[in-house]
Design an enzyme around this catalytic site. Structure first.
Site, PDB file in Angstrom:
ATOM      1  N   TYR A   1       6.048   0.402  -4.884  1.00  0.00           N
ATOM      2  CA  TYR A   1       5.570   1.466  -3.729  1.00  0.00           C
ATOM      3  C   TYR A   1       6.934   1.394  -2.456  1.00  0.00           C
ATOM      4  O   TYR A   1       7.103   2.841  -2.008  1.00  0.00           O
ATOM      5  CB  TYR A   1       4.560   1.316  -2.518  1.00  0.00           C
ATOM      6  N   ALA A   2       7.303   0.349  -2.195  1.00  0.00           N
ATOM      7  CA  ALA A   2       8.624   0.524  -1.043  1.00  0.00           C
ATOM      8  C   ALA A   2       9.789   0.792  -1.319  1.00  0.00           C
ATOM      9  O   ALA A   2      10.405   1.474  -0.938  1.00  0.00           O
ATOM     10  CB  ALA A   2       8.425  -1.323  -1.258  1.00  0.00           C
ATOM     11  N   ALA A   3       9.437   0.810  -2.674  1.00  0.00           N
ATOM     12  CA  ALA A   3      11.172   1.087  -3.441  1.00  0.00           C
ATOM     13  C   ALA A   3      10.807   2.525  -3.676  1.00  0.00           C
ATOM     14  O   ALA A   3      12.703   3.576  -3.675  1.00  0.00           O
ATOM     15  CB  ALA A   3      11.205   0.908  -5.222  1.00  0.00           C
ATOM     16  N   SER A   4      10.147   3.305  -4.010  1.00  0.00           N
ATOM     17  CA  SER A   4       9.551   4.399  -3.959  1.00  0.00           C
ATOM     18  C   SER A   4      10.040   5.515  -2.754  1.00  0.00           C
ATOM     19  O   SER A   4      10.480   6.384  -2.798  1.00  0.00           O
ATOM     20  CB  SER A   4       8.247   4.950  -4.234  1.00  0.00           C
TER      21      SER A   4
ATOM     22  N   ASN B   1      -3.315  18.820  -8.646  1.00  0.00           N
ATOM     23  CA  ASN B   1      -2.689  17.525  -8.918  1.00  0.00           C
ATOM     24  C   ASN B   1      -1.472  18.086  -8.467  1.00  0.00           C
ATOM     25  O   ASN B   1      -0.202  18.476  -9.326  1.00  0.00           O
ATOM     26  CB  ASN B   1      -3.095  16.466  -9.656  1.00  0.00           C
TER      27      ASN B   1
ATOM     28  N   ASN C   1       4.055  15.480   2.192  1.00  0.00           N
ATOM     29  CA  ASN C   1       3.787  14.110   3.108  1.00  0.00           C
ATOM     30  C   ASN C   1       2.590  13.257   1.811  1.00  0.00           C
ATOM     31  O   ASN C   1       3.177  12.479   2.073  1.00  0.00           O
ATOM     32  CB  ASN C   1       2.743  15.115   3.972  1.00  0.00           C
TER      33      ASN C   1
END
Ligand code: NDP
Length: 275
Positions: free
Chosen positions: A160-163, A66, A93
């Site tokens: 998600y977008a900010a990360s 993990n 990735n």
């Protein structure tokens, strides 16, 4: 076929999708590849595909771990070193649009932490933990970002977008730091790619198909009219990992999205009308 011969490559998130296609391509080009993810069965399937295209079966190292866990990150790095004695390329990735049923501004703070842990913090840690080995080999880092990083908004999944936006700026900062020590850092920004991504969000195959059909039937969503394949992105990752072909590209995020991010609200209607 020997493009990466003698090079030791770590591809995170290689049990599926873009990471799997990338691992297979590196294997085809003669690299020593460490593949990793949490699902042992899916990693085995990746290994099988790699063995079909590679000459030396000893060039695959499988690590079930993990990535949001510090011990897991250590195990990946140490296993690559034990197996191949060096690290030349790190492909960050692994990633996910982590979901818990909340969306938009109602997304929970816990979800924010989980999302940043896999998409951003894990990358930071992997860079720290491989840095000295990459400096020694004068190696390369390729991060996998997303067109979700902006500047267009992805309102339902702000974390998600900010990360991914954070990852893009991190890529630029680290690229400038590490190139002074001979290490190149770049990233790829895919648009819609058919992979395990939507399944990992809990969507059934039927819903995934429906979403893909909606995207591909609307040229304002994807001007190219097709979803990307993991192999499309893998080719780009390989290009950025290959110093002979991309040595002068530093700290860039290369978009591969079938034209998606070129469309604005102002032009979307015209595209549909002309199609
Ligand atoms: P997949 O779901 O097919 O692959 C994601 C990979 O990440 C899997 O191998 C998964 O492994 C791994 N992963 C997820 N969480 C963890 C974790 N905690 N620890 C270790 N491994 C983990 O999706 P894609 O191939 O599409 O995604 C690859 C990258 O591409 C991601 O960074 C994603 O954000 C990005 N991307 C994808 C797009 C798309 O449309 N598909 C668009 C833009 C960007 P396992 O399940 O075995 O743990």
């Amino acid at each position: 076929m020997n493009r990466f011969s003698g090079k030791s490559v770590i591809v995170t998130g290689s049990s599926s999708g873009i990471g799997r296609a990338t691992a297979v391509l590196f294997a085809k080009y003669g690299a020593q590849v460490t593949i990793t993810g949490r699902d042992a069965g899916k990693l085995e399937a990746t290994k099988k595909k790699m063995l079909k295209v590679m000459k030396n079966p000893e060039n695959v190292c499988v690590v079930v771990a993990n990535l949001t866990d510090s011990d897991g990150q250590d195990e990946i790095v140490q296993s690559a070193l034990d197996a191949f004695g060096r690290i030349d390329v790190l492909v960050n990735n692994a990633g996910a649009n982590v979901v818990d049923g909340t969306f938009n501004t109602d997304q929970s703070t816990e979800l924010y932490h989980k999302t940043f842990q896999i998409n951003f913090e894990a990358v930071i840690e992997m860079v720290k933990k491989t840095k000295n080995h990459l400096i020694e080999s004068k190696g390369e880092i390729v991060n996998v970002s997303s067109v979700a990083a902006g500047p267009q908004a992805l309102a339902p999944s702000p974390y998600y977008a900010a990360s991914k936006a954070a990852l893009d700026q991190y890529t630029r900062c680290v690229a400038l730091d590490l190139i002074l020590q001979g290490v190149r850092v770049n990233s790829v920004s895919p648009g819609v790619v058919t992979s395990g991504f939507l399944g990992a969000m809990g969507m059934s195959e039927q819903v995934q198909k429906q979403i893909e059909e909606n995207f591909t039937s609307n040229r304002a969503c994807i001007p190219a009219g097709v979803c990307g394949k993991p192999e499309d992105i893998a080719e780009l990752i390989i290009f950025l990992a290959d110093r002979k072909r991309s040595s002068y590209i530093i700290g860039q995020s290369i978009v591969a999205d079938g034209g998606t991010s070129l469309v604005s609200g102002l032009t979307a209607q015209n595209i549909q009308r002309n199609n």
